[in-house]
Design a protein around this motif. Structure first.
Motif, PDB file in Angstrom:
ATOM      1  N   PHE A  59       0.727  -1.198  -0.252  1.00 57.08           N
ATOM      2  CA  PHE A  59      -0.190  -0.206   0.263  1.00 57.08           C
ATOM      3  C   PHE A  59       1.288   1.190  -0.212  1.00 57.08           C
ATOM      4  O   PHE A  59       1.886   1.015   0.930  1.00 57.08           O
ATOM      5  CB  PHE A  59      -1.306  -0.353   1.900  1.00 57.08           C
ATOM      6  CG  PHE A  59      -2.207   1.225   1.402  1.00 57.08           C
ATOM      7  CD1 PHE A  59      -3.359   1.439   0.085  1.00 57.08           C
ATOM      8  CD2 PHE A  59      -1.523   2.341   2.223  1.00 57.08           C
ATOM      9  CE1 PHE A  59      -4.240   1.733   0.591  1.00 57.08           C
ATOM     10  CE2 PHE A  59      -2.422   3.758   1.887  1.00 57.08           C
ATOM     11  CZ  PHE A  59      -3.820   3.477   1.514  1.00 57.08           C
ATOM     12  N   GLY A  60       0.822   2.346  -0.941  1.00 58.59           N
ATOM     13  CA  GLY A  60       2.072   3.161  -0.648  1.00 58.59           C
ATOM     14  C   GLY A  60       3.475   2.100  -1.263  1.00 58.59           C
ATOM     15  O   GLY A  60       3.991   3.884  -0.657  1.00 58.59           O
ATOM     16  N   SER A  96      -8.141   5.232   3.962  1.00 54.16           N
ATOM     17  CA  SER A  96      -8.011   4.952   2.628  1.00 54.16           C
ATOM     18  C   SER A  96      -8.001   3.592   2.369  1.00 54.16           C
ATOM     19  O   SER A  96      -9.216   3.271   1.322  1.00 54.16           O
ATOM     20  CB  SER A  96      -6.574   5.405   2.046  1.00 54.16           C
ATOM     21  OG  SER A  96      -7.041   6.416   2.076  1.00 54.16           O
ATOM     22  N   ILE A  97      -7.629   2.470   2.735  1.00 47.38           N
ATOM     23  CA  ILE A  97      -7.926   1.066   3.466  1.00 47.38           C
ATOM     24  C   ILE A  97      -9.215   1.054   3.321  1.00 47.38           C
ATOM     25  O   ILE A  97      -9.385  -0.247   3.086  1.00 47.38           O
ATOM     26  CB  ILE A  97      -6.907   0.477   4.050  1.00 47.38           C
ATOM     27  CG1 ILE A  97      -5.598   1.003   3.494  1.00 47.38           C
ATOM     28  CG2 ILE A  97      -7.510  -1.151   4.466  1.00 47.38           C
ATOM     29  CD1 ILE A  97      -4.095  -0.192   4.220  1.00 47.38           C
ATOM     30  N   VAL A 143      -4.724  -3.396  10.209  1.00 48.20           N
ATOM     31  CA  VAL A 143      -3.938  -2.992   9.636  1.00 48.20           C
ATOM     32  C   VAL A 143      -2.498  -3.411  10.163  1.00 48.20           C
ATOM     33  O   VAL A 143      -1.763  -2.993  11.610  1.00 48.20           O
ATOM     34  CB  VAL A 143      -3.995  -2.220   8.774  1.00 48.20           C
ATOM     35  CG1 VAL A 143      -2.739  -1.480   8.038  1.00 48.20           C
ATOM     36  CG2 VAL A 143      -5.571  -1.819   8.038  1.00 48.20           C
ATOM     37  N   SER A 196       1.824  -2.643   9.650  1.00 44.39           N
ATOM     38  CA  SER A 196       2.616  -2.424   8.777  1.00 44.39           C
ATOM     39  C   SER A 196       4.043  -1.585   9.453  1.00 44.39           C
ATOM     40  O   SER A 196       3.761  -1.838  11.156  1.00 44.39           O
ATOM     41  CB  SER A 196       2.434  -1.099   8.272  1.00 44.39           C
ATOM     42  OG  SER A 196       1.446  -0.262   8.846  1.00 44.39           O
ATOM     43  N   LEU A 247     -11.517   2.001   0.578  1.00 45.00           N
ATOM     44  CA  LEU A 247     -11.514   0.660  -0.720  1.00 45.00           C
ATOM     45  C   LEU A 247     -11.848  -0.793  -0.341  1.00 45.00           C
ATOM     46  O   LEU A 247     -12.922  -1.022  -1.295  1.00 45.00           O
ATOM     47  CB  LEU A 247      -9.508   0.067   0.407  1.00 45.00           C
ATOM     48  CG  LEU A 247      -8.792   1.457  -1.637  1.00 45.00           C
ATOM     49  CD1 LEU A 247      -7.765   0.750  -0.912  1.00 45.00           C
ATOM     50  CD2 LEU A 247      -9.429   1.865  -2.979  1.00 45.00           C
ATOM     51  N   SER A 248     -12.782  -0.850   0.923  1.00 42.54           N
ATOM     52  CA  SER A 248     -12.789  -1.979   1.566  1.00 42.54           C
ATOM     53  C   SER A 248     -13.828  -1.948   1.233  1.00 42.54           C
ATOM     54  O   SER A 248     -14.882  -2.822   0.659  1.00 42.54           O
ATOM     55  CB  SER A 248     -12.807  -2.782   3.110  1.00 42.54           C
ATOM     56  OG  SER A 248     -11.460  -3.064   3.141  1.00 42.54           O
ATOM     57  N   ILE A 287       2.225  -4.284   3.202  1.00 43.16           N
ATOM     58  CA  ILE A 287       1.261  -4.333   5.210  1.00 43.16           C
ATOM     59  C   ILE A 287       0.593  -5.702   4.788  1.00 43.16           C
ATOM     60  O   ILE A 287       0.660  -5.923   4.145  1.00 43.16           O
ATOM     61  CB  ILE A 287      -0.523  -3.718   4.392  1.00 43.16           C
ATOM     62  CG1 ILE A 287      -0.784  -3.698   3.438  1.00 43.16           C
ATOM     63  CG2 ILE A 287       1.118  -2.013   4.781  1.00 43.16           C
ATOM     64  CD1 ILE A 287      -2.063  -2.368   3.014  1.00 43.16           C
ATOM     65  N   LEU A 308       0.622   2.619   9.528  1.00 37.97           N
ATOM     66  CA  LEU A 308       0.214   3.304   8.416  1.00 37.97           C
ATOM     67  C   LEU A 308      -0.124   5.434   9.804  1.00 37.97           C
ATOM     68  O   LEU A 308      -0.893   5.334  10.413  1.00 37.97           O
ATOM     69  CB  LEU A 308      -0.494   2.807   7.880  1.00 37.97           C
ATOM     70  CG  LEU A 308      -0.529   1.826   7.105  1.00 37.97           C
ATOM     71  CD1 LEU A 308      -1.477   1.392   6.281  1.00 37.97           C
ATOM     72  CD2 LEU A 308       1.218   2.575   5.931  1.00 37.97           C
ATOM     73  N   ASP A 312      -4.333   6.727   5.816  1.00 36.57           N
ATOM     74  CA  ASP A 312      -3.339   5.759   4.881  1.00 36.57           C
ATOM     75  C   ASP A 312      -4.861   4.993   5.646  1.00 36.57           C
ATOM     76  O   ASP A 312      -5.168   4.058   4.595  1.00 36.57           O
ATOM     77  CB  ASP A 312      -2.759   5.123   5.265  1.00 36.57           C
ATOM     78  CG  ASP A 312      -1.907   6.029   4.156  1.00 36.57           C
ATOM     79  OD1 ASP A 312      -2.052   7.169   3.781  1.00 36.57           O
ATOM     80  OD2 ASP A 312      -0.629   5.827   4.356  1.00 36.57           O
TER      81      ASP A 312
END
Length: 121
Positions: A20-21, A79-80, A66, A68, A83-84, A25, A72, A76
């Motif tokens: 992601f970017g 944004s995830i 999440v 990472s 998207l979901s 992740i 994040l 961010d």
């Protein structure tokens, strides 16, 4: 990054690993009851994962944990979540894996509401 598995059985969650970017992740999605958890353990795992073929007492949402390194940003994470939510009409909450469930941020998806999150608990 470490292992993305947790205590929940594999049938209860979906794990996604990727970029992601440009950052690696791991996202673990789990169906959670809005109130309590007894009914969840009494429903077969196939029913818990299905999107529209079931109804759990008290409602439910999808928890996105999440992982990472480094963590994040809140933007961010959202944004995830967005998207979901673009591919599923259920409620979503997104959080860093190390955060408690109560610290998850609600992804606002209702028609007429702005994209964003509600940090009220």
């Amino acid at each position: 990054m470490g292992n993305c598995s947790g205590k929940t059985l594999p049938a209860d969650q979906i794990t996604w690993q990727g970029l992601f970017g440009g950052q690696p992740i791991c996202v673990i999605s789990t169906v959670r009851l809005s109130l309590g958890n007894l009914a969840h353990s009494n429903v077969n795992s196939g029913a818990r994962i299905g999107a529209h073929s079931w109804n759990l007492p008290g409602g439910h949402y999808i928890d996105l944990a999440v992982e990472s390194r480094p963590d994040l940003s809140d933007e961010d994470l959202m944004s995830i979540g967005r998207l979901s939510a673009a591919v599923d009409d259920r409620q979503f909450r997104v959080r860093r894996r190390a955060e408690h469930l109560a610290d998850g941020r609600q992804v606002i998806t209702a028609v007429g509401k702005k994209d964003g999150f509600d940090q009220t608990k």
